[in-house]
Design an enzyme around this catalytic site. Structure first.
Site, PDB file in Angstrom:
ATOM      1  CD  GLU A   1      49.304  37.089  36.604  1.00 22.13           C
ATOM      2  OE1 GLU A   1      48.631  37.617  37.525  1.00 22.13           O
ATOM      3  OE2 GLU A   1      50.555  37.150  36.568  1.00 22.13           O
TER       4      GLU A   1
ATOM      5  CG  PHE B   1      61.383  31.951  43.270  1.00 18.83           C
ATOM      6  CD1 PHE B   1      60.784  32.517  44.398  1.00 18.83           C
ATOM      7  CD2 PHE B   1      61.405  32.679  42.087  1.00 18.83           C
ATOM      8  CE1 PHE B   1      60.229  33.783  44.338  1.00 18.83           C
ATOM      9  CE2 PHE B   1      60.850  33.948  42.031  1.00 18.83           C
ATOM     10  CZ  PHE B   1      60.259  34.498  43.159  1.00 18.83           C
ATOM     11  CD  GLN B   2      57.608  33.712  40.803  1.00 15.93           C
ATOM     12  OE1 GLN B   2      57.970  33.611  39.641  1.00 15.93           O
ATOM     13  NE2 GLN B   2      57.106  34.833  41.296  1.00 15.93           N
TER      14      GLN B   2
ATOM     15  CE  LYS C   1      63.524  30.933  32.734  1.00 11.88           C
ATOM     16  NZ  LYS C   1      63.902  31.807  33.870  1.00 11.88           N
TER      17      LYS C   1
ATOM     18  CG  MET D   1      22.302  38.902  44.172  1.00 12.55           C
ATOM     19  SD  MET D   1      20.591  39.154  43.684  1.00 12.55           S
ATOM     20  CE  MET D   1      20.714  39.048  41.909  1.00 12.55           C
TER      21      MET D   1
HETATM   22  C1  LIG Z   1      34.056  36.705  43.412  1.00 11.97           C
HETATM   23  C2  LIG Z   1      32.737  36.733  44.054  1.00 11.97           C
HETATM   24  N1  LIG Z   1      32.628  37.003  45.375  1.00 11.97           N
HETATM   25  C3  LIG Z   1      31.411  37.041  45.956  1.00 11.97           C
HETATM   26  C4  LIG Z   1      30.273  36.818  45.241  1.00 11.97           C
HETATM   27  C5  LIG Z   1      28.911  36.848  45.916  1.00 11.97           C
HETATM   28  N2  LIG Z   1      28.087  37.934  45.376  1.00 11.97           N
HETATM   29  C6  LIG Z   1      27.180  37.712  44.403  1.00 11.97           C
HETATM   30  S1  LIG Z   1      26.406  39.108  43.933  1.00 11.97           S
HETATM   31  C7  LIG Z   1      27.258  40.027  45.039  1.00 11.97           C
HETATM   32  C8  LIG Z   1      27.028  41.502  45.179  1.00 11.97           C
HETATM   33  C9  LIG Z   1      27.442  42.238  43.972  1.00 11.97           C
HETATM   34  O1  LIG Z   1      27.442  43.599  44.277  1.00 11.97           O
HETATM   35  P1  LIG Z   1      27.657  44.696  43.170  1.00 11.97           P
HETATM   36  O2  LIG Z   1      28.825  44.348  42.344  1.00 11.97           O
HETATM   37  O3  LIG Z   1      27.682  46.020  43.803  1.00 11.97           O
HETATM   38  O4  LIG Z   1      26.383  44.524  42.241  1.00 11.97           O
HETATM   39  P2  LIG Z   1      24.831  44.715  42.597  1.00 11.97           P
HETATM   40  O5  LIG Z   1      24.318  43.396  43.087  1.00 11.97           O
HETATM   41  O6  LIG Z   1      24.710  45.777  43.619  1.00 11.97           O
HETATM   42  O7  LIG Z   1      24.216  45.073  41.302  1.00 11.97           O
HETATM   43  C10 LIG Z   1      28.139  39.233  45.773  1.00 11.97           C
HETATM   44  C11 LIG Z   1      29.019  39.715  46.845  1.00 11.97           C
HETATM   45  C12 LIG Z   1      30.440  36.518  43.862  1.00 11.97           C
HETATM   46  N3  LIG Z   1      29.402  36.229  43.085  1.00 11.97           N
HETATM   47  N4  LIG Z   1      31.662  36.515  43.306  1.00 11.97           N
END
Ligand SMILES: Cc1ncc(C[n+]2csc(CCOP(=O)(O)OP(=O)(O)O)c2C)c(N)n1
Lengths: 572, 173
Positions: free
Chosen positions: A62, A124-125, A174, A487
């Site tokens: 979803e 439920f749910q 529902k 990042m």
């Molecule tokens: C759902 C979620 N969890 C954690 C983060 C924190 N976060 C931001 S950028 C990143 C790394 C992303 O890694 P990747 O997808 O490999 O992309 P890259 O930065 O290597 O281009 C993380 C963990 C986020 N933005 N969203």
């Protein structure tokens, strides 16, 4: 609640579930994204008779439905529709709803709910999705009677798309889905307590014009408001007559062509050098349809203090929220900008614009050249993006996930057309990219849709490859694989003494996974093959996965470190 | 500088709105000193009266966020000198203490409170006034042993001769 109504057409007898589908058709919905389950089965049953009118895209999770609806809405300007069952189905939507809330994306989400008799019994749910979604929706409502469904949906669409758009949720029990009612659809045309668009005050326009006409170093910051207000033309006319340099926020990207001489680049933490430091050097700052997010202002106590700020904005709650304004022009930009353009002198600010050019030269020499024409062995994200945008001539829609690749892609991708940059800004939701790209492609089937995604984010919603397989949505997936949560790794390198805590990924064979879904693809590890590979991807008729192995420890610059002033932007 | 502000918001009477309003405060770490919701003078429209202790900047932002809610027609904030506000307090004391001398009765009379109910066991006293006044009476009565004490939230009307919402509704038409 009172609602202004149009004339009543003749009514027919339907079930609540049929009422849902008929209401969606009345609202012009052609595509929706969803996933069935127990408490929404009657609505899915009703949908079965209308597959010629509504294309229901069965996603794999979803969250994917919500993001796909967002991608669709962002590419088309229409309201995106997502549907899910109660409980886990509804909670899985929440991330996408929260993302849409922060990025002002119009969504109508429909969730099934346990029968009204069971509400509050921990059936439920049963989850309190109204309570859960309250802080992340523009509006939500629970409907327990069949006859209330059509008016609720009419209101939902009206609220989602008017004023500052946003997500709304309609939770339908529902029993209401099963019950019979008269159906007569009346579009909602107003709600007494809700003023979506404040009236433009011409006095404010006069004041703003006076300040602009006297300015020596005026500077425009524009955001998604220009796109949401369909005011690209009016905005461009304003920019061109005023001759004022204009920089975009992440979400404002593509509303002014990249090649426009007055488009000076990107604001924000990884934005361009000049656009950032000039915030603290301009004398007048004209903010249009943007909200001074902290990723744009850096330390807000040291942001644009020297400037008179004019804020042109639809949402009164944004005025003075983060940055104090001299003049606030409330209202619809499509209406206020022409009034302002009329009142300003034709001007050019050559010397001032020259300063931006000098900054761009500095950035080019210290950052951009190394990014797009690297001399080292490993491939950079920047060179891959530049090649793709050159080959697609600025006409493609870019969808990104979140991370380094997002910043590099939005920095280097070029745009000729508006509504072409679809990225998760406010919430920064990893996993947004793949499903959003499916929605964007379905909304704009004639356009090339390029998804740029990291190896981390792709795996957050990788199951949506199944949706691509089933629908044939011809998304071109560009996976920039650095085998790191790049990042976060960059931050650990810069601010946590290179203590790489839980950022290295041992990855699967992505090409094999794609193959499992009959998505063709190839993996490129060296520069010599990249051009051919991109051509193959672009020439391929259908979805495609291009995995590019990029250098493991590349960093994104410029950077305004968190908590720093925009003047403290770092080039390395 | 933090000071007391009274926010009044007029809204449609719909389920869940109270929740939406309070979320605005919790998210911003603003403590609500008191909150009352009641029918306003206009049929179908509810009035929220919310007292907070914050800076002017904060109350302004919060008020805008309240007004942004779809079901809210209008929200205002006022300093204490712009409104007339009162709250009501109820005090329960043992009747034997009341009977043992006329001190409690004197207190009641002097402070403009009144006795609501006397039973063989307990006596209920009511006082309407500013918070400081109801508090003062509590302290005095407590010398005799208050067994229950409760205070309503603040209700307020503005000193402005115009009725803000009525004006606004006229403007809408
Ligand atoms: C759902 C979620 N969890 C954690 C983060 C924190 N976060 C931001 S950028 C990143 C790394 C992303 O890694 P990747 O997808 O490999 O992309 P890259 O930065 O290597 O281009 C993380 C963990 C986020 N933005 N969203």
């Amino acid at each position: 609640m009172e609602q202004k109504e149009t004339q009543k057409p003749a009514s027919i007898k339907v079930t609540g579930s049929q009422s849902v589908i008929k209401s969606l058709i009345e609202e012009g919905v052609e595509i929706m994204f969803g996933y069935p389950g127990g408490q929404i089965m009657p609505i899915y049953d009703a949908l079965y008779d209308f597959t010629d009118k509504i294309n229901h895209v069965l996603v794999r999770h979803e969250q994917g439905a919500a993001h796909a609806a967002q991608g669709y809405a962002r590419a088309t300007g229409k309201v995106g529709v997502a549907m899910a069952t109660s409980g886990p189905g509804a909670t899985n939507l929440i991330t996408g709803i929260a993302d849409a809330m922060l990025d002002s994306t119009p969504l109508v989400c429909i969730t099934g709910q346990v029968g009204a008799m069971l509400l509050g019994t921990d059936a439920f749910q049963e989850t309190d999705v109204i309570g859960i979604s309250m802080p992340v929706t523009k509006w939500n409502v629970q409907v327990t009677k069949a006859e209330d469904i059509a008016p609720a949906i009419a209101k939902a669409f009206y609220i989602a798309r008017t004023g500052r758009p946003g997500p709304v949720l309609v939770d339908i029990t529902k029993n209401a889905q099963f019950a019979e009612c008269d159906f007569q659809y009346k579009k909602c045309e107003g709600i007494r307590s809700y003023i979506p668009v404040p009236k433009v005050d011409v006095n404010k326009i006069d004041q703003a014009a006076k300040i602009i006409n006297e300015a020596k170093k005026p500077y425009i910051l524009f955001g998604q408001g220009v796109i949401l207000g369909s005011a690209e033309k009016e905005f461009r006319a304003f920019v061109e007559k005023s001759g004022i340099p204009a920089a975009w926020t992440l979400l404002g990207n593509s509303s002014l062509p990249t090649s426009h001489p007055l488009n000076v680049g990107m604001l924000g933490m990884h934005g361009n050098y000049g656009p950032n430091i000039k915030c603290n050097e301009c004398d007048v700052l004209i903010a249009i349809g943007m909200r001074f997010d902290d990723r744009v202002t850096g330390d807000v106590k040291r942001f644009a203090k020297q400037a008179k700020v004019i804020h042109i904005e639809i949402d009164p709650a944004e005025i003075d929220k983060n940055v104090k304004t001299e003049v606030a022009v409330l209202g619809d930009v499509k209406e206020s900008l022409p009034l302002l353009t009329e009142r300003i002198k034709t001007n050019n600010h050559e010397a001032w614009i020259g300063e931006f050019k000098k900054c761009m030269d500095i950035e080019y020499n210290q950052v951009i050249k190394k990014d797009i024409h690297p001399e080292k062995e490993g491939m950079t994200m920047g060179e891959v993006i530049r090649r793709i945008t050159d080959k697609t001539k600025g006409d493609a829609i870019l969808v990104t996930d979140v991370g380094q690749h997002q910043m590099i892609a939005t920095r280097y991708f070029k745009f000729n057309k508006t509504r072409s940059c679809i990225t998760s800004g406010g919430l920064g939701t990893m996993g947004f990219g793949l499903p959003a790209s499916i929605g964007a492609k379905m909304g704009a089937p004639d356009r090339e849709v390029i998804l740029v995604v990291g190896d981390g984010g792709l795996q957050m919603t990788i199951q949506e490859m199944g949706t691509i397989f089933q629908t044939g949505a011809a998304v071109k997936i560009v996976l920039l694989n650095n085998n790191f949560l790049g990042m976060v790794r960059q931050w650990q390198q810069m601010f946590f003494e290179k203590r790489y805590s839980s950022v290295e990924l041992i990855n699967p064979d992505f090409i094999t996974i794609a193959k499992g879904y009959s998505i063709e693809g190839q993996k490129v590890t060296s520069r010599t093959n990249i051009d051919n590979a991109i051509d193959t991807m672009l020439n391929h008729n259908g979805p495609y996965l291009l995995e590019v192995v990029v250098e493991k420890e590349g960093n994104v610059f410029p950077m305004v470190p968190a908590g720093c002033s925009v003047s403290e932007i770092r080039l390395e | 500088m933090e000071q007391e502000y009274t926010i009044t918001a007029f809204s449609e009477n719909s389920i869940g709105l109270l929740n939406r309003v309070t979320i605005i405060f919790t998210r911003r770490q603003v403590n609500i000193e008191s909150l009352t919701v009641s029918q306003s003078s206009i049929p179908g429209i509810s009035k929220f009266t919310i007292v907070v202790k914050v800076t002017q900047e904060k109350v302004e932002k919060v008020t805008k966020q309240i007004e942004k809610l779809v079901e809210v027609l209008k929200a205002f904030y006022h300093t204490n000198d712009e409104i007339i506000q009162q709250e009501i307090a109820l005090y329960k004391v043992p009747t034997e203490k009341l009977m043992s001398s006329n001190e409690i009765e004197n207190l009641v009379r002097k402070s403009g409170a009144r006795i609501l109910e006397v039973t063989p066991d307990y006596t209920v006293i009511e006082k309407t006034g500013y918070k400081a006044e109801t508090q003062e009476l509590f302290q005095k009565l407590d010398a005799y042993g208050v067994t229950q004490f409760t205070r309503s939230g603040t209700v307020a009307v503005t000193k402005n001769p115009k009725e803000l919402l009525t004006e606004y509704l006229k403007e809408l038409e």
